[in-house]
Design an enzyme around this catalytic site. Structure first.
Site, PDB file in Angstrom:
ATOM      1  N   HIS A   1       1.896 -28.433  35.804  1.00  0.00           N
ATOM      2  CA  HIS A   1       3.135 -29.012  36.331  1.00  0.00           C
ATOM      3  C   HIS A   1       4.261 -28.847  35.306  1.00  0.00           C
ATOM      4  O   HIS A   1       3.992 -28.766  34.103  1.00  0.00           O
ATOM      5  CB  HIS A   1       2.952 -30.517  36.597  1.00  0.00           C
ATOM      6  CG  HIS A   1       2.102 -30.825  37.787  1.00  0.00           C
ATOM      7  ND1 HIS A   1       0.945 -31.559  37.703  1.00  0.00           N
ATOM      8  CD2 HIS A   1       2.253 -30.515  39.095  1.00  0.00           C
ATOM      9  CE1 HIS A   1       0.416 -31.686  38.918  1.00  0.00           C
ATOM     10  NE2 HIS A   1       1.188 -31.064  39.776  1.00  0.00           N
TER      11      HIS A   1
ATOM     12  N   CYS B   1       1.941 -38.846  34.773  1.00  0.00           N
ATOM     13  CA  CYS B   1       1.223 -38.778  36.069  1.00  0.00           C
ATOM     14  C   CYS B   1       0.730 -40.128  36.544  1.00  0.00           C
ATOM     15  O   CYS B   1       0.493 -40.317  37.736  1.00  0.00           O
ATOM     16  CB  CYS B   1       0.009 -37.865  35.971  1.00  0.00           C
ATOM     17  SG  CYS B   1       0.236 -36.413  34.985  1.00  0.00           S
TER      18      CYS B   1
END
Ligand code: CIR
Length: 258
Positions: free
Chosen positions: A166, A253
């Site tokens: 990511h 996250c």
């Protein structure tokens, strides 16, 4: 709703026992659930210490990766955008997240197929949102996001990724025009206007860290990075992330902050 300069709330999702089945490319072995729970508890305590009220969503054994709640929604000061996560096993995570967000947001938007997007690919810098094109986020998803942001008076732009899972596996914004940058992002012209904290390649996991109301929460065990962040005048809280790292997950996250 808070402005970007202060977060009032955070939402976390409890790890489930089936997290051992979570997606992973790390090659670090399976996570230990009990240790992950303890680390998650410390994460919640660190957020609370930074002055945010933490709401916790129940674990769901149907979604091994659901503890990584950041990917399910992008929260802005004016609206929430529910994503369409790129990994098929993660798509259903959004249902419980949307339910929880409806207590906080009147305006809720959505990314829909053929668009896919994980919000771990989005880095907020004031009113602007950098969106990584990754294995999980496609151009359709990013363009839908940019259109939604525009509709609400904000902007977005695209950053193609080469190596990391990511965008925020490799960069983090610490407010104050300061950005943590590692690996493939080091000399990107898009980030040249920022004061940068470069992450030594031996400590690349440390690049994912979070600014929470002036404090930087960083992963434990990365001394060079810790020193560099302190040298920029930030106070830090260090957390052991070993069990989430085994699933390619980092500090950002584990929560939605707004
Ligand atoms: C996954 O591969 O989707 C999870 N195992 C890790 C997600 C990490 N999320 C993030 O970087 N925002």
């Amino acid at each position: 709703m808070s402005t970007n300069s202060h977060f009032k709330n955070a939402i976390v999702r409890m790890p489930c026992r089936r997290m051992v089945k979570g997606l992973s490319s790390a090659g670090l072995g399976l996570p230990y659930y009990n240790l992950a729970l303890q680390q998650h508890q410390k994460y919640i305590e660190a957020l609370a210490k930074c002055g945010v009220e933490v709401t916790s969503i129940a674990a769901d054994e149907n979604y091994p990766d659901s503890v990584f709640i950041e990917d399910a929604a992008l929260l802005t000061p004016v609206c929430a955008i529910i994503t369409n996560p790129g990994a098929p096993s993660r798509k259903g995570e959004i249902v419980a997240v949307e339910r929880s967000l409806s207590q906080f947001y009147l305006e809720i938007e959505r990314i829909s197929a053929p668009g896919s997007l994980d919000a771990g690919d989005i880095m907020m810098v004031g009113n602007h949102y950098y969106i990584g094109i990754s294995q999980r986020t496609n151009h359709h998803g990013a363009n839908q996001m940019i259109a939604i942001l525009k509709k609400h008076g904000m902007t977005g732009s695209i950053i193609p990724l080469k190596k990391v899972l990511h965008l925020k596996s490799g960069v983090s914004y610490l407010e104050n025009n300061t950005m943590v940058i590692s690996g493939e992002f080091l000399y990107k012209k898009e980030f040249s206007r920022f004061i940068t904290i470069q992450v030594n390649p031996s400590e690349s996991y440390a690049a994912n860290c979070i600014w929470v109301n002036g404090t930087i929460i960083i992963a434990e065990g990365y001394p060079k990075f810790k020193e560099a962040v302190a040298a920029h005048g930030f106070s830090t809280i260090e957390l052991d992330m070993s069990e989430f790292r085994k699933l390619d997950g980092g500090l950002s996250c584990l929560s939605l902050r707004f």
